[in-house]
Motif scaffolding. Structure first.
Motif, PDB file in Angstrom:
ATOM      1  N   LEU A 127      50.172  29.795  62.483  1.00 25.84           N
ATOM      2  CA  LEU A 127      51.120  30.890  62.693  1.00 25.84           C
ATOM      3  C   LEU A 127      51.913  31.156  61.421  1.00 25.84           C
ATOM      4  CD1 LEU A 127      52.738  32.914  64.409  1.00 25.84           C
ATOM      5  CD2 LEU A 127      54.187  30.985  65.143  1.00 25.84           C
ATOM      6  N   LEU A 128      52.442  30.110  60.810  1.00 27.24           N
ATOM      7  CA  LEU A 128      53.268  30.271  59.620  1.00 27.24           C
ATOM      8  C   LEU A 128      52.432  30.818  58.456  1.00 27.24           C
ATOM      9  CD1 LEU A 128      56.241  29.842  59.060  1.00 27.24           C
ATOM     10  CD2 LEU A 128      55.716  27.557  58.206  1.00 27.24           C
ATOM     11  N   ALA A 129      51.202  30.343  58.327  1.00 31.13           N
ATOM     12  CA  ALA A 129      50.318  30.859  57.275  1.00 31.13           C
ATOM     13  C   ALA A 129      49.989  32.323  57.506  1.00 31.13           C
ATOM     14  CB  ALA A 129      49.036  30.026  57.213  1.00 31.13           C
ATOM     15  N   SER A 130      49.817  32.717  58.763  1.00 30.79           N
ATOM     16  CA  SER A 130      49.529  34.115  59.099  1.00 30.79           C
ATOM     17  C   SER A 130      50.744  35.002  58.829  1.00 30.79           C
ATOM     18  CB  SER A 130      49.115  34.233  60.570  1.00 30.79           C
ATOM     19  OG  SER A 130      47.944  33.481  60.837  1.00 30.79           O
ATOM     20  N   ILE A 131      51.921  34.506  59.158  1.00 36.93           N
ATOM     21  CA  ILE A 131      53.157  35.239  58.855  1.00 36.93           C
ATOM     22  C   ILE A 131      53.256  35.484  57.354  1.00 36.93           C
ATOM     23  CG2 ILE A 131      55.674  35.008  58.774  1.00 36.93           C
ATOM     24  CD1 ILE A 131      55.462  33.591  61.518  1.00 36.93           C
ATOM     25  N   LEU A 132      52.968  34.457  56.589  1.00 28.10           N
ATOM     26  CA  LEU A 132      53.003  34.566  55.128  1.00 28.10           C
ATOM     27  C   LEU A 132      51.989  35.606  54.645  1.00 28.10           C
ATOM     28  CD1 LEU A 132      53.094  31.536  52.721  1.00 28.10           C
ATOM     29  CD2 LEU A 132      51.623  33.477  52.273  1.00 28.10           C
ATOM     30  N   ALA A 133      50.771  35.540  55.177  1.00 30.30           N
ATOM     31  CA  ALA A 133      49.723  36.480  54.772  1.00 30.30           C
ATOM     32  C   ALA A 133      50.128  37.915  55.094  1.00 30.30           C
ATOM     33  CB  ALA A 133      48.409  36.129  55.470  1.00 30.30           C
ATOM     34  N   ASN A 134      50.652  38.143  56.280  1.00 28.85           N
ATOM     35  CA  ASN A 134      51.079  39.486  56.677  1.00 28.85           C
ATOM     36  C   ASN A 134      52.209  39.990  55.799  1.00 28.85           C
ATOM     37  OD1 ASN A 134      49.229  39.852  58.766  1.00 28.85           O
ATOM     38  ND2 ASN A 134      50.524  38.813  60.250  1.00 28.85           N
ATOM     39  N   ALA A 135      53.117  39.101  55.425  1.00 29.73           N
ATOM     40  CA  ALA A 135      54.227  39.495  54.552  1.00 29.73           C
ATOM     41  C   ALA A 135      53.721  39.926  53.179  1.00 29.73           C
ATOM     42  CB  ALA A 135      55.228  38.347  54.417  1.00 29.73           C
ATOM     43  N   LEU A 136      52.711  39.237  52.672  1.00 35.02           N
ATOM     44  CA  LEU A 136      52.148  39.599  51.367  1.00 35.02           C
ATOM     45  C   LEU A 136      51.433  40.939  51.437  1.00 35.02           C
ATOM     46  CD1 LEU A 136      50.753  36.169  50.100  1.00 35.02           C
ATOM     47  CD2 LEU A 136      52.928  37.272  49.526  1.00 35.02           C
ATOM     48  N   ILE A 137      50.806  41.224  52.567  1.00 32.97           N
ATOM     49  CA  ILE A 137      50.165  42.530  52.759  1.00 32.97           C
ATOM     50  C   ILE A 137      51.217  43.630  52.771  1.00 32.97           C
ATOM     51  CG2 ILE A 137      48.872  43.988  54.368  1.00 32.97           C
ATOM     52  CD1 ILE A 137      47.430  41.436  55.315  1.00 32.97           C
ATOM     53  N   ARG A 138      52.283  43.413  53.544  1.00 31.13           N
ATOM     54  CA  ARG A 138      53.307  44.452  53.712  1.00 31.13           C
ATOM     55  C   ARG A 138      54.120  44.669  52.437  1.00 31.13           C
ATOM     56  NH1 ARG A 138      54.497  41.458  58.199  1.00 31.13           N
ATOM     57  NH2 ARG A 138      56.457  40.816  57.243  1.00 31.13           N
ATOM     58  N   GLN A 139      54.537  43.582  51.819  1.00 29.01           N
ATOM     59  CA  GLN A 139      55.498  43.704  50.730  1.00 29.01           C
ATOM     60  C   GLN A 139      54.872  43.859  49.359  1.00 29.01           C
ATOM     61  OE1 GLN A 139      58.922  41.055  50.925  1.00 29.01           O
ATOM     62  NE2 GLN A 139      58.428  40.549  53.032  1.00 29.01           N
ATOM     63  N   TYR A 140      53.637  43.346  49.186  1.00 32.25           N
ATOM     64  CA  TYR A 140      53.014  43.387  47.858  1.00 32.25           C
ATOM     65  C   TYR A 140      51.659  44.084  47.855  1.00 32.25           C
ATOM     66  CZ  TYR A 140      56.585  39.896  46.798  1.00 32.25           C
ATOM     67  OH  TYR A 140      57.778  39.233  46.648  1.00 32.25           O
ATOM     68  N   ASN A 141      51.262  44.592  49.038  1.00 32.41           N
ATOM     69  CA  ASN A 141      49.966  45.255  49.157  1.00 32.41           C
ATOM     70  C   ASN A 141      48.827  44.341  48.713  1.00 32.41           C
ATOM     71  OD1 ASN A 141      48.450  47.481  49.971  1.00 32.41           O
ATOM     72  ND2 ASN A 141      48.390  48.352  47.922  1.00 32.41           N
ATOM     73  N   GLU A 142      48.982  43.037  48.955  1.00 36.38           N
ATOM     74  CA  GLU A 142      47.955  42.057  48.631  1.00 36.38           C
ATOM     75  C   GLU A 142      46.881  42.031  49.727  1.00 36.38           C
ATOM     76  OE1 GLU A 142      47.464  40.412  45.971  1.00 36.38           O
ATOM     77  OE2 GLU A 142      49.356  40.785  44.918  1.00 36.38           O
ATOM     78  N   SER A 143      45.764  41.421  49.425  1.00 41.94           N
ATOM     79  CA  SER A 143      44.676  41.258  50.400  1.00 41.94           C
ATOM     80  C   SER A 143      44.279  39.786  50.455  1.00 41.94           C
ATOM     81  CB  SER A 143      43.476  42.122  50.020  1.00 41.94           C
ATOM     82  OG  SER A 143      43.806  43.484  50.036  1.00 41.94           O
ATOM     83  N   PRO A 144      45.126  38.935  51.029  1.00 39.72           N
ATOM     84  CA  PRO A 144      44.801  37.506  51.100  1.00 39.72           C
ATOM     85  C   PRO A 144      43.546  37.261  51.924  1.00 39.72           C
ATOM     86  CG  PRO A 144      46.652  38.041  52.538  1.00 39.72           C
ATOM     87  CD  PRO A 144      46.368  39.267  51.740  1.00 39.72           C
ATOM     88  N   LYS A 145      42.827  36.227  51.573  1.00 39.35           N
ATOM     89  CA  LYS A 145      41.633  35.850  52.325  1.00 39.35           C
ATOM     90  C   LYS A 145      41.952  34.602  53.141  1.00 39.35           C
ATOM     91  CE  LYS A 145      39.525  39.230  50.495  1.00 39.35           C
ATOM     92  NZ  LYS A 145      39.367  40.455  51.300  1.00 39.35           N
ATOM     93  N   PHE A 146      41.738  34.693  54.427  1.00 39.09           N
ATOM     94  CA  PHE A 146      42.104  33.636  55.375  1.00 39.09           C
ATOM     95  C   PHE A 146      40.815  33.082  55.990  1.00 39.09           C
ATOM     96  CE2 PHE A 146      43.733  31.498  58.973  1.00 39.09           C
ATOM     97  CZ  PHE A 146      45.121  31.427  58.907  1.00 39.09           C
ATOM     98  N   ILE A 147      40.601  31.780  55.864  1.00 39.96           N
ATOM     99  CA  ILE A 147      39.357  31.206  56.363  1.00 39.96           C
ATOM    100  C   ILE A 147      39.585  29.770  56.826  1.00 39.96           C
ATOM    101  CG2 ILE A 147      38.633  30.366  54.089  1.00 39.96           C
ATOM    102  CD1 ILE A 147      35.732  31.205  54.886  1.00 39.96           C
ATOM    103  N   LYS A 148      38.913  29.392  57.889  1.00 35.08           N
ATOM    104  CA  LYS A 148      38.945  28.012  58.356  1.00 35.08           C
ATOM    105  C   LYS A 148      38.233  27.114  57.345  1.00 35.08           C
ATOM    106  CE  LYS A 148      40.938  28.018  62.469  1.00 35.08           C
ATOM    107  NZ  LYS A 148      42.112  27.167  62.785  1.00 35.08           N
ATOM    108  N   ALA A 149      38.737  25.904  57.182  1.00 32.13           N
ATOM    109  CA  ALA A 149      38.147  24.998  56.187  1.00 32.13           C
ATOM    110  C   ALA A 149      36.671  24.743  56.469  1.00 32.13           C
ATOM    111  CB  ALA A 149      38.927  23.685  56.164  1.00 32.13           C
ATOM    112  N   THR A 150      36.324  24.506  57.734  1.00 30.26           N
ATOM    113  CA  THR A 150      34.923  24.224  58.069  1.00 30.26           C
ATOM    114  C   THR A 150      34.036  25.416  57.719  1.00 30.26           C
ATOM    115  OG1 THR A 150      35.447  24.897  60.345  1.00 30.26           O
ATOM    116  CG2 THR A 150      35.402  22.538  59.875  1.00 30.26           C
TER     117      THR A 150
END
Length: 270
Positions: A127-150
């Protein structure tokens, strides 16, 4: 696309706009303000948060990032320290994520990310990592890549198996993950560690740090307890700053609370 200006900001630094006729059922609205086409999300107080994309673009963007669908629209307010027994540790974790977002450029300059740790499932790491990712999208127009380790390691192994076949789709997908400005690896430590995996992890993290790419990791294991060799452990440690969450499964507690009405239906109580 030009954005609109507002002097009012929320606690995450997002511009606020009053909106008197906000629809109840849908949080997304597009309207014209001072000849600016803006994307907006309604909150409980009928205030609108400005975003650059339209809803369809935002949905496509977040789906491409790999952020879990259940967390596609989560914000800082959705992480609630008050539901933890250890409220102080939870509050500190939330504040550190907020400061990371506020100072994102400085972390990029050094190629340093975060390691979000709790030994418990349901502690709020994803949840916290997703909140961070969404914030980077909204505030910096970034495109973070989110993936499970496996999945991350499976992608690499698949790419190695198919490299001789010159599969450009696999190569491109791998390149996107490796070179992403922000890469979020969720639940590290659940994969089966071999010498190959350990070496691969070292190469990925060291390369990303050298390229000033930010890596965010969530894990139920302390860094020193990961089953990697010493060089890889040291490389990870030097490339991230630690954020610790309480050793509590609040996810189960929240789920039980949210589904009380369903339990009543099963019991025949209306």
């Amino acid at each position: 696309m030009r954005t609109c200006h507002s002097d009012r900001l929320d606690d995450e630094g997002n511009p606020l706009y009053p909106y008197d006729n906000a629809p109840i059922d849908t949080p997304f609205n597009v309207r014209i303000r001072k000849e600016c086409r803006i994307y907006e999300i309604k909150n409980d107080n009928n205030m609108i948060y400005e975003h650059v994309q339209l809803q369809v673009d935002y949905d496509k963007s977040t789906s491409r990032t790999g952020i879990p669908e259940a967390h596609r629209y989560v914000r800082m307010k959705d992480f609630r320290p008050e539901i933890y027994m250890d409220k102080v540790l939870a509050r500190n974790a939330k504040e550190k994520v907020k400061r990371f977002v506020e100072n994102f450029g400085k972390f990029v300059d050094k190629g340093v990310g975060l390691y979000i740790y709790s030994p418990s499932s349901g502690a709020g790491k994803t949840l916290l990592a997703s909140i961070l990712a969404n914030a980077l999208i909204r505030q910096y127009n970034e495109s973070p890549k989110f993936i499970k380790a496996t999945t991350f390691f499976e992608e690499y192994k698949r790419a190695m198996r198919q490299s001789s076949k010159e599969n450009p789709i696999v190569d491109d997908k791998l390149r996107v993950l490796t070179n992403a400005k922000v890469l979020i690896i969720d639940d590290l430590g659940t994969e089966k560690v071999t010498d190959y995996i350990s070496t691969l992890m070292y190469e990925v993290i060291s390369k990303r740090t050298d390229m000033r790419k930010v890596t965010i990791i969530t894990s139920k294991k302390k860094i020193e307890d990961l089953k990697y060799d010493t060089s890889t452990i040291n490389q990870i440690s030097s490339s991230v700053r630690l954020i610790e969450l309480p050793n509590e499964n609040v996810g189960l507690r929240v789920s039980n609370e949210a589904n009380k009405d369903l339990d009543l239906l099963l019991e025949g109580v209306e």
